[in-house]
Design a protein around this motif. Structure first.
Motif, PDB file in Angstrom:
ATOM      1  N   GLU A 185      -8.884  17.959   4.494  1.00 47.06           N
ATOM      2  CA  GLU A 185      -8.830  19.409   4.719  1.00 47.06           C
ATOM      3  C   GLU A 185      -9.787  20.137   3.773  1.00 47.06           C
ATOM      4  OE1 GLU A 185      -5.967  23.151   3.668  1.00 47.06           O
ATOM      5  OE2 GLU A 185      -5.007  21.195   3.917  1.00 47.06           O
ATOM      6  N   ARG A 186      -9.765  19.765   2.504  1.00 50.96           N
ATOM      7  CA  ARG A 186     -10.620  20.448   1.529  1.00 50.96           C
ATOM      8  C   ARG A 186     -12.095  20.208   1.826  1.00 50.96           C
ATOM      9  NH1 ARG A 186      -9.214  19.995  -4.756  1.00 50.96           N
ATOM     10  NH2 ARG A 186      -7.431  21.142  -3.886  1.00 50.96           N
ATOM     11  N   GLU A 187     -12.434  18.985   2.182  1.00 52.94           N
ATOM     12  CA  GLU A 187     -13.826  18.673   2.509  1.00 52.94           C
ATOM     13  C   GLU A 187     -14.287  19.429   3.751  1.00 52.94           C
ATOM     14  OE1 GLU A 187     -13.937  14.090   0.741  1.00 52.94           O
ATOM     15  OE2 GLU A 187     -13.368  14.469   2.829  1.00 52.94           O
TER      16      GLU A 187
ATOM     17  N   LEU B 209     -10.372  38.161   6.198  1.00 53.04           N
ATOM     18  CA  LEU B 209     -10.713  37.827   4.808  1.00 53.04           C
ATOM     19  C   LEU B 209      -9.557  37.093   4.137  1.00 53.04           C
ATOM     20  CD1 LEU B 209     -12.491  41.121   3.701  1.00 53.04           C
ATOM     21  CD2 LEU B 209     -13.590  38.933   4.219  1.00 53.04           C
ATOM     22  N   ASP B 210      -8.353  37.506   4.445  1.00 56.12           N
ATOM     23  CA  ASP B 210      -7.181  36.834   3.878  1.00 56.12           C
ATOM     24  C   ASP B 210      -7.074  35.395   4.387  1.00 56.12           C
ATOM     25  OD1 ASP B 210      -6.565  39.115   2.486  1.00 56.12           O
ATOM     26  OD2 ASP B 210      -4.947  39.758   3.828  1.00 56.12           O
ATOM     27  N   ILE B 211      -7.391  35.180   5.662  1.00 58.86           N
ATOM     28  CA  ILE B 211      -7.405  33.816   6.209  1.00 58.86           C
ATOM     29  C   ILE B 211      -8.414  32.958   5.462  1.00 58.86           C
ATOM     30  CG2 ILE B 211      -8.102  32.453   8.225  1.00 58.86           C
ATOM     31  CD1 ILE B 211      -6.829  34.677   9.957  1.00 58.86           C
ATOM     32  N   ALA B 212      -9.611  33.515   5.256  1.00 60.61           N
ATOM     33  CA  ALA B 212     -10.664  32.769   4.551  1.00 60.61           C
ATOM     34  C   ALA B 212     -10.220  32.382   3.150  1.00 60.61           C
ATOM     35  CB  ALA B 212     -11.937  33.604   4.502  1.00 60.61           C
ATOM     36  N   ALA B 213      -9.592  33.318   2.450  1.00 59.21           N
ATOM     37  CA  ALA B 213      -9.132  33.041   1.089  1.00 59.21           C
ATOM     38  C   ALA B 213      -7.987  32.033   1.086  1.00 59.21           C
ATOM     39  CB  ALA B 213      -8.704  34.342   0.417  1.00 59.21           C
ATOM     40  N   GLU B 214      -7.066  32.180   2.030  1.00 54.54           N
ATOM     41  CA  GLU B 214      -5.906  31.283   2.089  1.00 54.54           C
ATOM     42  C   GLU B 214      -6.318  29.836   2.319  1.00 54.54           C
ATOM     43  OE1 GLU B 214      -2.033  30.406   4.985  1.00 54.54           O
ATOM     44  OE2 GLU B 214      -3.211  32.247   5.248  1.00 54.54           O
ATOM     45  N   TRP B 215      -7.302  29.630   3.195  1.00 52.61           N
ATOM     46  CA  TRP B 215      -7.706  28.274   3.554  1.00 52.61           C
ATOM     47  C   TRP B 215      -8.853  27.744   2.703  1.00 52.61           C
ATOM     48  CZ3 TRP B 215      -4.784  25.208   6.449  1.00 52.61           C
ATOM     49  CH2 TRP B 215      -3.812  25.803   7.240  1.00 52.61           C
ATOM     50  N   GLY B 216      -9.414  28.575   1.846  1.00 52.69           N
ATOM     51  CA  GLY B 216     -10.439  28.104   0.914  1.00 52.69           C
ATOM     52  C   GLY B 216     -11.717  27.653   1.579  1.00 52.69           C
ATOM     53  N   VAL B 217     -12.163  28.402   2.602  1.00 58.37           N
ATOM     54  CA  VAL B 217     -13.410  28.055   3.271  1.00 58.37           C
ATOM     55  C   VAL B 217     -14.593  28.281   2.338  1.00 58.37           C
ATOM     56  CG1 VAL B 217     -12.470  28.563   5.545  1.00 58.37           C
ATOM     57  CG2 VAL B 217     -13.686  30.364   4.294  1.00 58.37           C
ATOM     58  N   PHE B 218     -15.746  27.738   2.722  1.00 62.71           N
ATOM     59  CA  PHE B 218     -16.930  27.905   1.885  1.00 62.71           C
ATOM     60  C   PHE B 218     -17.323  29.366   1.794  1.00 62.71           C
ATOM     61  CE2 PHE B 218     -21.474  28.292   1.187  1.00 62.71           C
ATOM     62  CZ  PHE B 218     -21.631  27.531   0.048  1.00 62.71           C
TER      63      PHE B 218
ATOM     64  N   ALA C  57     -24.413  18.208  11.931  1.00 62.34           N
ATOM     65  CA  ALA C  57     -24.229  19.506  11.272  1.00 62.34           C
ATOM     66  C   ALA C  57     -23.604  19.305   9.892  1.00 62.34           C
ATOM     67  CB  ALA C  57     -23.337  20.401  12.118  1.00 62.34           C
ATOM     68  N   THR C  58     -23.968  20.181   8.973  1.00 62.78           N
ATOM     69  CA  THR C  58     -23.344  20.172   7.653  1.00 62.78           C
ATOM     70  C   THR C  58     -22.621  21.483   7.354  1.00 62.78           C
ATOM     71  OG1 THR C  58     -25.458  20.848   6.705  1.00 62.78           O
ATOM     72  CG2 THR C  58     -24.921  18.505   6.611  1.00 62.78           C
ATOM     73  N   ARG C  59     -22.788  22.452   8.233  1.00 58.47           N
ATOM     74  CA  ARG C  59     -22.073  23.729   8.123  1.00 58.47           C
ATOM     75  C   ARG C  59     -21.611  24.124   9.522  1.00 58.47           C
ATOM     76  NH1 ARG C  59     -22.844  27.976   4.257  1.00 58.47           N
ATOM     77  NH2 ARG C  59     -24.063  26.553   2.967  1.00 58.47           N
ATOM     78  N   LEU C  60     -20.422  24.749   9.572  1.00 60.92           N
ATOM     79  CA  LEU C  60     -19.817  25.163  10.826  1.00 60.92           C
ATOM     80  C   LEU C  60     -19.529  26.654  10.784  1.00 60.92           C
ATOM     81  CD1 LEU C  60     -17.146  22.313  11.079  1.00 60.92           C
ATOM     82  CD2 LEU C  60     -19.420  22.326  12.136  1.00 60.92           C
ATOM     83  N   GLY C  61     -19.952  27.368  11.820  1.00 60.55           N
ATOM     84  CA  GLY C  61     -19.606  28.777  11.952  1.00 60.55           C
ATOM     85  C   GLY C  61     -18.492  28.925  12.968  1.00 60.55           C
ATOM     86  N   THR C  62     -17.376  29.523  12.554  1.00 63.65           N
ATOM     87  CA  THR C  62     -16.225  29.630  13.445  1.00 63.65           C
ATOM     88  C   THR C  62     -15.302  30.738  12.981  1.00 63.65           C
ATOM     89  OG1 THR C  62     -14.351  28.432  14.400  1.00 63.65           O
ATOM     90  CG2 THR C  62     -14.920  27.906  12.128  1.00 63.65           C
TER      91      THR C  62
ATOM     92  N   ALA D 260      -8.375  28.779  10.679  1.00 62.98           N
ATOM     93  CA  ALA D 260      -6.963  28.455  10.455  1.00 62.98           C
ATOM     94  C   ALA D 260      -6.499  27.358  11.403  1.00 62.98           C
ATOM     95  CB  ALA D 260      -6.107  29.703  10.623  1.00 62.98           C
ATOM     96  N   VAL D 261      -6.956  27.403  12.660  1.00 68.28           N
ATOM     97  CA  VAL D 261      -6.592  26.365  13.631  1.00 68.28           C
ATOM     98  C   VAL D 261      -7.173  25.019  13.208  1.00 68.28           C
ATOM     99  CG1 VAL D 261      -6.925  25.581  16.012  1.00 68.28           C
ATOM    100  CG2 VAL D 261      -6.358  27.975  15.550  1.00 68.28           C
ATOM    101  N   ILE D 262      -8.456  25.021  12.877  1.00 69.77           N
ATOM    102  CA  ILE D 262      -9.151  23.786  12.514  1.00 69.77           C
ATOM    103  C   ILE D 262      -8.539  23.170  11.254  1.00 69.77           C
ATOM    104  CG2 ILE D 262     -11.346  22.860  11.674  1.00 69.77           C
ATOM    105  CD1 ILE D 262     -12.706  24.979  13.537  1.00 69.77           C
ATOM    106  N   LEU D 263      -8.369  23.993  10.228  1.00 75.29           N
ATOM    107  CA  LEU D 263      -7.884  23.465   8.955  1.00 75.29           C
ATOM    108  C   LEU D 263      -6.386  23.188   8.980  1.00 75.29           C
ATOM    109  CD1 LEU D 263     -10.070  25.657   6.601  1.00 75.29           C
ATOM    110  CD2 LEU D 263     -10.358  23.229   7.144  1.00 75.29           C
ATOM    111  N   GLY D 264      -5.665  23.913   9.809  1.00 73.75           N
ATOM    112  CA  GLY D 264      -4.253  23.599   9.983  1.00 73.75           C
ATOM    113  C   GLY D 264      -4.074  22.214  10.564  1.00 73.75           C
ATOM    114  N   GLU D 265      -4.927  21.877  11.512  1.00 75.55           N
ATOM    115  CA  GLU D 265      -4.849  20.541  12.101  1.00 75.55           C
ATOM    116  C   GLU D 265      -5.319  19.481  11.101  1.00 75.55           C
ATOM    117  OE1 GLU D 265      -5.459  18.422  16.381  1.00 75.55           O
ATOM    118  OE2 GLU D 265      -5.954  20.541  16.089  1.00 75.55           O
ATOM    119  N   ALA D 266      -6.352  19.813  10.312  1.00 81.25           N
ATOM    120  CA  ALA D 266      -6.796  18.876   9.276  1.00 81.25           C
ATOM    121  C   ALA D 266      -5.676  18.598   8.284  1.00 81.25           C
ATOM    122  CB  ALA D 266      -8.013  19.442   8.558  1.00 81.25           C
ATOM    123  N   ARG D 267      -4.906  19.651   7.957  1.00 84.44           N
ATOM    124  CA  ARG D 267      -3.785  19.462   7.025  1.00 84.44           C
ATOM    125  C   ARG D 267      -2.740  18.525   7.613  1.00 84.44           C
ATOM    126  NH1 ARG D 267      -1.392  24.755   4.267  1.00 84.44           N
ATOM    127  NH2 ARG D 267      -3.479  24.566   3.336  1.00 84.44           N
TER     128      ARG D 267
END
Length: 236
Positions: A4-6, A29-38, A203-208, A212-219
């Motif tokens: 998830e972190r990676e 912005l709160d979603i971005a901070a909560e999930w620790g995106v780049f 790809a080494t960067r993803l725009g989306t 929350a959906v992507i990282l929730g599933e990674a978790r």
């Protein structure tokens, strides 16, 4: 398979829809901070606010230049870039002059990119080709011109042209540019499976906006649960 972190470290969380209210922006912005995106990629008028709201979270703020059509003059793109940096942006994603690229005006395209790179003064520059509007030859040429112009990334899409990133296009872009240029897949990256596929394609960067959906599933995968393959159909 990334943790998830990676995976979070590859995501630019898109907050670009023109109809978003301040409350909508706050929620994203709160979603971005909560999930620790780049990073977040916000509308130019939201840069300074986003920088202030995200202070201390470790989430960088990027923005778009010449968005979404790429048809503004080079001088306007340069001015946008300088203002974006003054407002606190760490990265800029510029839209290529799509019509010039399709016309074969390679010098115009390369000069446009180079001018923004120079204005960015060492900050990361990503060049959006809008691949849904291009054929393979134009994508290859646009990728080469991105490299010639000195940009750091070549990027698939704005998400506003009726099509987004595809595996063949990401693979083609990766095969065209050298190791010094990275590839960003953006537009239609809505699920964990989408994200993994784009990374596998180069790809080494993803725009989306589906972070929350992507990282929730990674978790869930990190926790040993089976991937659901869920997709947020409203994601950019």
């Amino acid at each position: 398979m990334p943790t998830e972190r990676e995976l979070a470290a590859t995501i630019d969380h898109a907050i670009l829809k023109p109809e978003l209210t301040r409350a909508d922006v706050d929620a994203e912005l709160d979603i971005a901070a909560e999930w620790g995106v780049f990073s977040v990629c916000v509308r130019p008028s939201d840069i300074a606010y986003a920088v202030s709201r995200l202070a201390g979270t470790g989430v960088a703020v990027g923005t778009v230049i010449g968005f979404p059509h790429g048809t503004t003059s080079t001088a306007a793109k340069v001015a946008e870039t300088r203002q974006a940096l003054a407002d606190g942006a760490a990265e800029v994603d510029m839209v290529v002059n799509i019509g010039a690229l399709r016309s074969g005006f390679d010098d115009v395209v390369a000069d446009d990119i180079r001018a923004v790179v120079e204005a960015a003064s060492g900050h990361i520059v990503k060049v959006i080709l809008e691949t849904a509007l291009l054929d393979d030859e134009q994508i290859e040429r646009g990728s080469r011109l991105t490299e010639q112009g000195g940009a750091d990334f070549v990027k698939t899409s704005t998400g506003f042209a009726g099509g987004g990133a595809t595996i063949p296009h990401v693979s083609l872009m990766r095969a065209t540019v050298g190791e010094g240029v990275q590839v960003k897949a953006s537009g239609g990256v809505r699920s964990y499976a989408d994200a993994l596929a784009m990374l596998e394609a180069g790809a080494t960067r993803l725009g989306t906006s589906g972070s929350a959906v992507i990282l929730g599933e990674a978790r869930r995968v990190d926790a040993g649960e089976e991937s659901t393959g869920a997709v947020d159909s409203g994601s950019y």
